[in-house]
Motif scaffolding. Structure first.
Motif, PDB file in Angstrom:
ATOM      1  N   TYR A   1     -75.280 -66.209  -5.030  1.00 52.15           N
ATOM      2  CA  TYR A   1     -76.462 -66.853  -5.613  1.00 52.15           C
ATOM      3  C   TYR A   1     -77.512 -65.779  -5.909  1.00 52.15           C
ATOM      4  O   TYR A   1     -77.713 -64.872  -5.095  1.00 52.15           O
ATOM      5  CB  TYR A   1     -77.071 -67.853  -4.640  1.00 52.15           C
TER       6      TYR A   1
ATOM      7  N   THR B   1     -78.933 -74.647  -7.806  1.00 57.33           N
ATOM      8  CA  THR B   1     -78.149 -73.837  -8.743  1.00 57.33           C
ATOM      9  C   THR B   1     -78.215 -72.372  -8.335  1.00 57.33           C
ATOM     10  O   THR B   1     -77.237 -71.634  -8.459  1.00 57.33           O
ATOM     11  CB  THR B   1     -78.702 -73.998 -10.169  1.00 57.33           C
TER      12      THR B   1
ATOM     13  N   SER C   1     -70.667 -70.652 -12.199  1.00 58.10           N
ATOM     14  CA  SER C   1     -71.384 -71.885 -11.872  1.00 58.10           C
ATOM     15  C   SER C   1     -72.423 -72.231 -12.934  1.00 58.10           C
ATOM     16  O   SER C   1     -72.787 -73.397 -13.095  1.00 58.10           O
ATOM     17  CB  SER C   1     -72.056 -71.764 -10.494  1.00 58.10           C
TER      18      SER C   1
ATOM     19  N   ARG D   1     -69.497 -67.493  -2.612  1.00 59.10           N
ATOM     20  CA  ARG D   1     -70.309 -67.659  -3.821  1.00 59.10           C
ATOM     21  C   ARG D   1     -71.523 -66.742  -3.770  1.00 59.10           C
ATOM     22  O   ARG D   1     -72.108 -66.524  -2.703  1.00 59.10           O
ATOM     23  CB  ARG D   1     -70.726 -69.127  -3.912  1.00 59.10           C
TER      24      ARG D   1
END
Lengths: 424, 249
Positions: free
Chosen positions: B65, B51, B162, B63
């Motif tokens: 993170y 995740t 997300s 993306r």
């Protein structure tokens, strides 16, 4: 029917009767573990290089109370060789406050005090962290990996190991608690917390006195002496039995009437080599001509203060001192007017010498220790206020002249040094 | 007879009965667990390792993170921007701090599998990803100023969606306890006494709060289990644009 077929039949029966949905013909995955033990890949992150011929070399370990770290000083090389993290809470000021090393156990102990940020870090940080419980951490001496932790009370102050290294004693300089309970002396008391050094289980909590800080453990490990800042007293705590006792001995006749504003403010303790004397360094919150910087002997054989061995004539406030190698004198770091004093250890008591430091030599001397090489190592806090936070250092003093002869740079607000040889 | 049959059945349970056995390295099980929030056995946890971390560097698809790439991580000298010197302790911080797990479980079978998987991402002879990763978290955060909502939506898509799902509805968020934004933040903050914490107007206070949550996550006085986003993962401009999605009525 051969045994294998019997097994298969029974197995199928079991599956049908007991498991139902799961049947034979399934694909079973068997995982093969690697030879290496789990979490092993990174175990070589050691500060220590034993093949460098330094197995018996001595190191100084310095707690950087505003940098979440411990600095490692190579005494022979004359330089700081590592700065190792010790915190357990990310991003926060963990506040490692004092430390001890048990080489045989391969462990470093330090209490984390989580001081409130000097500047609020954001709108929600106004909740503050000064009442956050402290944590005593035990880390591996070689690579500082976490070996264990124990919750202690808020604002852990000093910590010492018992002489047999089985117990860790933690005091709590908890002024917040004192201020939160005006008029309620019992509620204002901070506790002596005892932790099993091997298991890191908290084994005992003994309410002692208001805002205790410096500690000394008797050579037999049965008595803990604590500087009770808010009480203007020394606590004599018996820890050798299942029923501990606490005896408060006032520095000057009576306990402080207002524990949040004591007259004398006992803060740091220094033991004599024979354990018969504990020297008490006082740091009054409101110093005046009459109470400035009391340095006084406490006789552990009678549990009384020895007023014949006392002075308020030092040029600054005394902190954590050390005995000279011959036992004849004590060398005392001083703050306010930063400097160092040498006083006689035995009668007739006298201040033998005092000298001030320039800000380059030492700013805010906090603790003085005699190193294994005979030299004195003086922890200099450096500047750490709401505006400036600069790294402190450890000044090396000549044992005779007390002149500064060297320096190790460390982290922000160093407050203690402990000597040990490297990992075994 | 029944007892005998049961004993035989149990004794044979580990033997084959037509099943096919597939042998795989333990790392393969770790890879499965790395995507599974049930690994920590907490009913409240919605996070898996993947995740918050990618195994690519840079992450695919732009993306963002909060955590560093796990490629090579097992052989890094330090973790958490130098706050940790050992892999297990670094994982334990996530495990207990974000994923609500019990630290000792990391020494069990699932922890072993996870460790093996991380080792497999750092094969000997490869230096990819093995350098220490620097992450800078500003200690003091303030009102970032007025940002651009359109750009903020783009940042949301790369960094926030997300976990938090769709803006406004939370559709697709990772768990029922995960905040629906900006709704929940506005409900909690728009009635606050912002002057108590030094802000002259409510909107500036709200922007500062969003910035604080983004930069500090659940640390430094803010609650919850959200991981923090460092300067290296989201720029100040991106945080300012993100904060533009939060407007008190």
């Amino acid at each position: 029917m051969n045994p294998t077929r019997r097994c298969v039949r029974s197995f199928r029966l079991l599956l049908v009767l007991a498991v139902g949905a799961a049947g034979c013909g399934d694909e079973i995955t068997r995982y093969v573990a690697p030879d290496a033990s789990p979490w092993s890949a990174a175990t070589s992150n050691s500060w220590y290089a034993p093949d460098g011929g330094t197995r018996d070399a001595w190191f100084g370990f310095v707690s950087n109370s505003l940098m979440n770290s411990i600095s490692v000083l190579d005494l022979r090389a004359g330089r700081t060789i590592a700065t190792l993290p010790v915190g357990v809470v990310p991003l926060a000021e963990n506040g490692p406050h004092h430390l001890a090393v048990d080489r045989a156990a391969g462990a470093v102990f330090t209490p984390l005090s989580f001081p409130p940020a000097s500047i609020p870090t954001g709108p929600h940080a106004a909740h503050g962290s000064s009442t956050r419980p402290g944590v005593l951490v035990k880390r591996a001496l070689d690579d500082f990996r976490l070996l264990g932790r124990a919750d202690v009370d808020a604002n852990p102050g000093d910590m010492v190991l018992s002489p047999d290294r089985t117990r860790v004693f933690v005091s709590h300089y908890d002024l917040v608690r004192a201020q939160a309970h005006p008029g309620d002396r019992e509620a204002q008391k901070s506790a002596l917390v005892i932790v099993d050094a091997r298991t890191m289980q908290r084994t005992r909590t003994i309410p002692v006195c208001v805002a205790a800080h410096g500690m000394v453990v008797s050579p037999d490990g049965n008595t803990v002496y604590m500087a009770c800042y808010g009480d203007d007293a020394i606590a004599v705590v018996s820890v050798g039995t299942d029923t501990p006792t606490v005896n408060l001995v006032p520095v000057r006749g009576q306990l402080a009437s207002n524990p949040t504003a004591p007259t004398w403010g006992p803060y740091a303790l220094t033991p004599s080599p024979d354990g018969r004397t504990v020297w008490v360094s006082c740091s009054p919150p409101n110093p005046s001509a009459g109470n400035r910087g009391l340095f006084i002997a406490f006789d552990t054989t009678t549990n009384t203060f020895d007023t014949s061995r006392a002075t308020t004539g030092l040029i600054g406030t005394p902190y954590f001192a050390t005995y000279a190698a011959d036992g004849a004198s004590i060398v005392v770091p001083l703050q306010g007017r930063d400097g160092v004093a040498r006083v006689s250890a035995a009668p007739p008591f006298r201040v033998m010498s005092q000298q001030a430091f320039t800000s380059e030599e030492c700013t805010l001397p906090h603790q003085l220790s005699r190193g294994p090489d005979g030299r004195y190592y003086l922890v200099c806090e450096g500047i750490h206020d709401r505006v400036r936070q600069e790294r402190g250092w450890v000044a090396v003093l000549d044992p005779d002249s007390l002149a500064v002869t060297g320096r190790f740079d460390v982290g922000v607000f160093p407050d203690a040094i402990y000597f040990s040889q490297g990992p075994q | 007879m029944k007892t005998w049959m049961g004993a035989v059945a149990l004794a044979c349970a580990t033997l084959s009965c037509g099943d096919t056995e597939r042998v795989e390295p333990l790392a393969a099980r770790g890879a499965l667990l790395a995507s599974d929030p049930r690994i920590t056995r907490s009913q409240y946890n919605a996070f898996a390792c993947l995740t918050c971390h990618s195994v690519d560097d840079p992450p695919a698809g732009g993306r963002v993170y909060p955590g560093a790439s796990l490629r090579g991580a097992a052989r890094r000298p330090t973790y958490w921007s130098g706050e940790v010197t050992h892999l297990r302790e670094a994982v334990e911080r996530c495990w207990t701090g974000f994923m609500r797990g019990v630290a000792t479980d990391l020494d069990g079978p699932d922890g072993q599998a996870l460790s093996a998987w991380l080792d497999s991402l750092a094969p000997e002879g490869s230096t990819a990803g093995t350098a220490a990763v620097t992450r800078t978290y500003p200690r003091v955060v303030r009102d970032p100023g007025v940002g651009d909502r359109t750009r903020g939506l783009a940042v949301w898509g790369r960094a926030c969606a997300s976990c938090h799902g769709a803006v406004g509805t939370g559709a697709g968020r990772i768990g029922p306890l995960t905040s629906v934004l900006p709704r929940d933040t506005l409900a909690e903050h728009c009635d606050d006494n912002f002057t108590d914490v030094g802000y002259a107007d409510l909107q500036a206070y709200l922007r500062a709060s969003v910035t604080e949550k983004t930069r500090h996550g659940s640390f430094l006085g803010y609650a919850g289990v959200m991981p923090p986003f460092a300067n290296e993962t989201l720029t100040d401009d991106e945080v300012r644009d993100l904060a533009a999605l939060f407007v008190c009525p």
